[in-house]
Scaffold this active site. Structure first.
Site, PDB file in Angstrom:
ATOM      1  N   ARG A 122       0.809  -1.232   0.000  1.00  0.00           N
ATOM      2  CA  ARG A 122       0.000   0.000   0.000  1.00  0.00           C
ATOM      3  C   ARG A 122       0.840   1.278   0.000  1.00  0.00           C
ATOM      4  NH1 ARG A 122      -2.971  -3.168   3.637  1.00  0.00           N
ATOM      5  NH2 ARG A 122      -4.796  -4.066   2.619  1.00  0.00           N
ATOM      6  N   LYS A 144       3.679  11.781 -10.729  1.00  0.00           N
ATOM      7  CA  LYS A 144       2.917  10.938 -11.659  1.00  0.00           C
ATOM      8  C   LYS A 144       3.689   9.657 -11.922  1.00  0.00           C
ATOM      9  CE  LYS A 144       0.180  14.218 -14.383  1.00  0.00           C
ATOM     10  NZ  LYS A 144      -0.026  14.805 -15.733  1.00  0.00           N
ATOM     11  N   GLU A 186      11.269  19.713 -23.402  1.00  0.00           N
ATOM     12  CA  GLU A 186      10.497  19.949 -22.174  1.00  0.00           C
ATOM     13  C   GLU A 186      11.018  21.187 -21.442  1.00  0.00           C
ATOM     14  OE1 GLU A 186       7.790  18.202 -21.351  1.00  0.00           O
ATOM     15  OE2 GLU A 186       8.001  16.243 -22.303  1.00  0.00           O
ATOM     16  N   LYS A 228       8.037  23.730 -12.693  1.00  0.00           N
ATOM     17  CA  LYS A 228       7.162  22.570 -12.560  1.00  0.00           C
ATOM     18  C   LYS A 228       6.693  22.416 -11.117  1.00  0.00           C
ATOM     19  CE  LYS A 228       6.016  17.934 -13.458  1.00  0.00           C
ATOM     20  NZ  LYS A 228       6.109  16.714 -14.187  1.00  0.00           N
ATOM     21  N   GLU A 238      -3.911  17.642 -11.066  1.00  0.00           N
ATOM     22  CA  GLU A 238      -4.274  18.158 -12.398  1.00  0.00           C
ATOM     23  C   GLU A 238      -5.759  18.480 -12.518  1.00  0.00           C
ATOM     24  OE1 GLU A 238      -1.935  16.463 -15.669  1.00  0.00           O
ATOM     25  OE2 GLU A 238      -3.631  16.850 -16.993  1.00  0.00           O
ATOM     26  N   ARG A 242      -2.201  22.429 -13.545  1.00  0.00           N
ATOM     27  CA  ARG A 242      -1.175  21.456 -13.936  1.00  0.00           C
ATOM     28  C   ARG A 242      -1.304  21.071 -15.411  1.00  0.00           C
ATOM     29  NH1 ARG A 242       1.410  16.375 -10.544  1.00  0.00           N
ATOM     30  NH2 ARG A 242       2.802  15.709 -12.209  1.00  0.00           N
ATOM     31  N   ASN A 246       1.031  20.215 -20.084  1.00  0.00           N
ATOM     32  CA  ASN A 246       0.769  19.414 -21.287  1.00  0.00           C
ATOM     33  C   ASN A 246       0.901  20.241 -22.563  1.00  0.00           C
ATOM     34  OD1 ASN A 246       0.201  17.194 -19.647  1.00  0.00           O
ATOM     35  ND2 ASN A 246      -1.936  17.834 -19.414  1.00  0.00           N
ATOM     36  N   HIS A 249       1.688  18.590 -25.840  1.00  0.00           N
ATOM     37  CA  HIS A 249       1.515  17.142 -25.689  1.00  0.00           C
ATOM     38  C   HIS A 249       0.302  16.592 -26.421  1.00  0.00           C
ATOM     39  CE1 HIS A 249       4.666  17.607 -22.764  1.00  0.00           C
ATOM     40  NE2 HIS A 249       4.691  16.319 -22.517  1.00  0.00           N
ATOM     41  N   HIS A 253       1.235  13.888 -28.845  1.00  0.00           N
ATOM     42  CA  HIS A 253       0.816  12.521 -28.565  1.00  0.00           C
ATOM     43  C   HIS A 253       0.056  11.935 -29.751  1.00  0.00           C
ATOM     44  CE1 HIS A 253      -1.481   9.268 -26.564  1.00  0.00           C
ATOM     45  NE2 HIS A 253      -0.370   9.149 -25.862  1.00  0.00           N
ATOM     46  N   HIS A 268       9.618  11.098 -28.101  1.00  0.00           N
ATOM     47  CA  HIS A 268       8.577  11.832 -27.367  1.00  0.00           C
ATOM     48  C   HIS A 268       8.925  13.324 -27.302  1.00  0.00           C
ATOM     49  CE1 HIS A 268       5.514  12.878 -24.514  1.00  0.00           C
ATOM     50  NE2 HIS A 268       6.423  13.319 -23.669  1.00  0.00           N
TER      51      HIS A 268
HETATM   52  N1  GLY Z   1       4.369  15.763 -17.398  1.00  0.00           N
HETATM   53  C1  GLY Z   1       3.280  16.547 -17.026  1.00  0.00           C
HETATM   54  C2  GLY Z   1       2.967  16.500 -15.566  1.00  0.00           C
HETATM   55  O1  GLY Z   1       3.749  15.993 -14.794  1.00  0.00           O
HETATM   56  O2  GLY Z   1       1.934  16.958 -15.174  1.00  0.00           O
END
Ligand code: GLY
Length: 368
Positions: A122, A144, A186, A228, A238, A242, A246, A249, A253, A268
């Site tokens: 957990r 993430k 990035e 960031k 998000e 947040r 993107n 992206h 994507h 990418h």
């Molecule tokens: N890579 C985008 C984020 O971490 O929200």
């Protein structure tokens, strides 16, 4: 210079991102205050051969017990099968909840090891030690974690913030030039979102960072992490701001997906760079930002050796790209969410882009 950058927000334990040169040899000392039991370094076979011995030696010198667990390199390791294998190894090692995982590698390792840490018993602690520029400026910060399924990328995951991030600029020296450039996309993205002065520097004297200059890279990583972490601190899950991260992206994507995620054709980071250039051209086409701004973005992206235009244009069909963009998990209820801009350094979330206008735009970009 070593910088210690705090990340904090309402919903998680604060942690530090440490950025500088020569940090891998100090890893043991840096993490020792977090260690209550044993550690397992999860890494891939490529990174293990380059940096595994130095990381283990550093733990040993600091009196931290550690061992290596390697996974195959590449995106295929972000799978249920590899996640199960990793968790099975952790169980076989007898790891318990006081122990600590160290994710040593690029985005794939960070995602897989981070998710294993989120799930194991957990949730156990993880320290991220990113070894690619992309991971240092983006994926290692913010919690993430995810694996892919045959239906799409990053569809199964968890938010699991690390206890610390250690970004050693020196390890970037072992990266292939194309991978370094991809991470630079990035970095540019962060300036484009909210810091015009940073973008100006990246497009000017800081541009040597994309070619590996360690001083410029340090400054680029530090400022990217500051940007960031401020956004993540405000909006960990998000729900709003947040999504700005993107930028580039949704276009990127969709293009990657149409190319079957073939990294030989388009990495990418290259897709993100192209996506940023397209997002600014669309913003200009919609009258949201000046055309000169979009041109500047294209020039900076091209100067870093990154693509600004759809190549193999005949390969792409506007309707298919649109369907991919609408199917992106960032789309809410089928409505398209795009990150657009009023100017360099002033991006915003637009949830009302008209599909017909987007089709026209994509055709203007060379899609059939
Ligand atoms: N890579 C985008 C984020 O971490 O929200």
């Amino acid at each position: 210079m070593t910088a210690t950058l705090p990340v904090s927000g309402g919903g998680f334990e604060p942690y530090d991102v440490i950025v500088g040169q020569g940090l891998l040899s100090q890893l043991g000392v840096l993490i020792a205050p977090l260690v209550r039991g044993r550690t397992v370094i999860i890494t891939d076979e490529t990174v293990a051969s380059l940096h595994g011995p130095a990381a283990l030696a550093s733990l040993q010198a600091a009196g931290v017990r550690g061992r290596l667990l390697t996974v195959p390199p590449g995106e295929n390791s972000k799978s249920f099968a590899e996640l199960e294998r990793v968790i099975d190894r952790l169980l076989a090692f007898g790891l318990d909840r006081r122990d600590l995982i160290i994710a040593l590698g690029g985005g794939v390792v960070g995602d897989l090891a981070g998710l294993a840490a989120a799930l194991y018993m957990r949730g156990i602690d993880v320290v991220q030690v990113p070894t690619t520029l992309l991971a240092q400026v983006d994926s290692s910060v913010g919690g993430k974690t995810a694996i892919d399924t045959p239906r799409g990328k990053n569809l199964v995951g968890a938010f699991h913030q690390p206890r610390m991030v250690v970004a050693d600029i020196d390890v970037l020296a072992t990266l292939p030039a194309r991978q370094l450039r991809s991470g630079w996309a990035e970095v540019l993205k962060h300036g484009l979102i909210c810091d015009r002065d940073f973008f100006d520097w990246l497009a000017g004297e800081g541009a040597v960072g994309a070619k590996g200059d360690p001083v410029a890279l340090t400054r680029a990583v530090v400022r990217s992490v500051e940007i960031k972490s401020a956004i993540v601190g405000e909006d960990e899950k998000e729900a709003g701001r947040r999504a700005l991260l993107n930028l580039g992206h949704t276009f990127g994507h969709a293009i990657e997906a149409e190319l079957g995620f073939d990294e030989d054709l388009l990495t990418h980071g290259e897709a993100v760079a192209l996506g940023c250039a397209m997002a600014f051209r669309l913003s200009a086409a919609l009258g949201l930002c000046a055309g000169a701004e979009a041109e500047r973005v294209g020039t900076a992206v091209a100067a870093a050796g990154l693509p600004t235009r759809l190549e193999h244009a005949g390969v792409f069909r506007a309707e298919r790209l649109l369907a991919r963009m609408a199917g992106d998990k960032k789309a809410e209820g089928g409505r398209l969410t795009l990150i657009l801009a009023r100017a360099i350094g002033d991006a915003f979330v637009d949830k009302a882009v008209d599909s017909a206008a987007l089709i026209d735009f994509l055709k203007g970009e060379g899609a059939a």
